[in-house]
Design an enzyme around this catalytic site. Sequence first.
Site, PDB file in Angstrom:
ATOM      1  N   ASP A   1       3.543  -6.480   3.466  1.00 27.34           N
ATOM      2  CA  ASP A   1       3.428  -5.359   4.399  1.00 27.34           C
ATOM      3  C   ASP A   1       4.489  -5.510   5.484  1.00 27.34           C
ATOM      4  OD1 ASP A   1       2.349  -3.144   5.824  1.00 27.34           O
ATOM      5  OD2 ASP A   1       0.309  -3.732   5.320  1.00 27.34           O
TER       6      ASP A   1
ATOM      7  N   HIS B   1       0.832  -1.212   0.000  1.00 26.94           N
ATOM      8  CA  HIS B   1       0.000   0.000   0.000  1.00 26.94           C
ATOM      9  C   HIS B   1       0.865   1.261   0.000  1.00 26.94           C
ATOM     10  CE1 HIS B   1       0.203   0.948   4.418  1.00 26.94           C
ATOM     11  NE2 HIS B   1       0.147  -0.358   4.599  1.00 26.94           N
TER      12      HIS B   1
ATOM     13  N   GLU C   1      -4.915   2.138   2.811  1.00 23.08           N
ATOM     14  CA  GLU C   1      -4.907   0.959   3.685  1.00 23.08           C
ATOM     15  C   GLU C   1      -5.022   1.359   5.145  1.00 23.08           C
ATOM     16  OE1 GLU C   1      -2.943  -2.264   6.179  1.00 23.08           O
ATOM     17  OE2 GLU C   1      -2.540  -0.122   6.016  1.00 23.08           O
ATOM     18  N   GLU C   2      -4.372   2.461   5.519  1.00 22.28           N
ATOM     19  CA  GLU C   2      -4.279   2.839   6.927  1.00 22.28           C
ATOM     20  C   GLU C   2      -5.605   3.340   7.502  1.00 22.28           C
ATOM     21  OE1 GLU C   2      -1.979   2.045   8.714  1.00 22.28           O
ATOM     22  OE2 GLU C   2      -0.121   1.933   7.559  1.00 22.28           O
TER      23      GLU C   2
ATOM     24  N   HIS D   1       4.286   2.792  12.849  1.00 18.10           N
ATOM     25  CA  HIS D   1       3.324   3.837  13.216  1.00 18.10           C
ATOM     26  C   HIS D   1       3.968   4.867  14.146  1.00 18.10           C
ATOM     27  CE1 HIS D   1      -0.758   2.170  11.786  1.00 18.10           C
ATOM     28  NE2 HIS D   1       0.227   1.613  11.088  1.00 18.10           N
TER      29      HIS D   1
ATOM     30  N   ASP E   1       6.020   1.337   6.656  1.00 15.35           N
ATOM     31  CA  ASP E   1       4.632   0.881   6.545  1.00 15.35           C
ATOM     32  C   ASP E   1       3.895   1.837   5.609  1.00 15.35           C
ATOM     33  OD1 ASP E   1       2.139  -0.215   6.917  1.00 15.35           O
ATOM     34  OD2 ASP E   1       1.964   0.360   9.029  1.00 15.35           O
TER      35      ASP E   1
END
Length: 363
Positions: free
Chosen positions: A239, A69, A216-217, A327, A184
């Site tokens: 991922d 992504h 995606e997030e 994150h 990510d």
Amino acid sequence: MTQQLDETLMMLKQLTDARAIAGNEKESRDVMIEHMTPYADEIQQDNLGAVIAKKVGDANGPKIMIAGHLDEVGFMVTQITDKGFVKFQTVGGWWGQVMLAQRVQIVTSKGETIVGVIGSKPPHILSKAQREKTYEIKDMFIDIGATSKEEVAEWGIRPGDMVAPYFEFTVMKNEKHLLAKAWDNRIGCAIAIEVLKQLKNTEHPNTVYSCGVVQEEVGLRGAKTAAHKINPDIGFAVDVGIAGDTPGISKQEAASEIGKGPQIIVYDGSMVGHKGMRDLVVQTAEENAIPYQYEAIPGGGTDAGSIHLTMNGVPSISIGIATRYIHSHAGILHRDDFENTVKLVVEVIKKLDAETVQHIKFD
């Protein structure tokens, strides 16, 4: 002295340097298109902005979808205060303790970049109770050095503008360890690119769709539209996964370590990994002496969670790369894990002929 980057590291730098939160993926999409074009038979997009590179091995064979992504966790401008401070909304999952005093970059409506910092109070004026309490995200703000709301408007900042973490791609002292923002999931995008590259002059009994999908997030959204456009027979989500090799994380929370091979995700919050796919991936890894790890991530999902529900169902598996500090503004992963994941996905693709796919679907 600036370190000389090889071709792979330069690609990784370009991907991670791109600013692309959910709904604003143009920069990372442009980088991905640039790198996939030499190896694709055709490149197209869906209506939300996914990039889909098609590589035909056997036009009559199964359709294989590989999805990284394009988006990263970040922020969005929501308000400007009278004194020129920027209020924001998180886009994707953040823990407040990793945010304060971090630099960010706002991409304005004029296309310019303005650097700011997420403001924080000095400890000298905080009571003991305040110091022990986590500062709430809703109370945070970005200081861009402006003096008024009017000045911020003159600079072209307005609600809806993208705010991305500001961090420099770094090859660490141990050169296998790579430090950057947005692993990510730019590492998934890099895997999708490199798989296409490895297949350039390789026979494979299928058609491969190597994708960078969007949003995606914020709910695995772009994988839905891209998968509907492709209608694949088999799906891979590539991922990051959680690395459990830092102080304070137990094996029960995360068992994987960086440098120990790709993670085969048996379960996550969006999907139970397809048994037939899992068995094939494990068998292929063992046949090719590719190290691998098992992982379960009940607290998060991957794009396979959307892909496997497409049309009448798509046997799917998530393959992750253990990454520290996801994150947040910066993460660390291991170059060998990237290279072994590419090798594993390529070797599995070589096996996915019509008979094997039928066996996976109906055994």
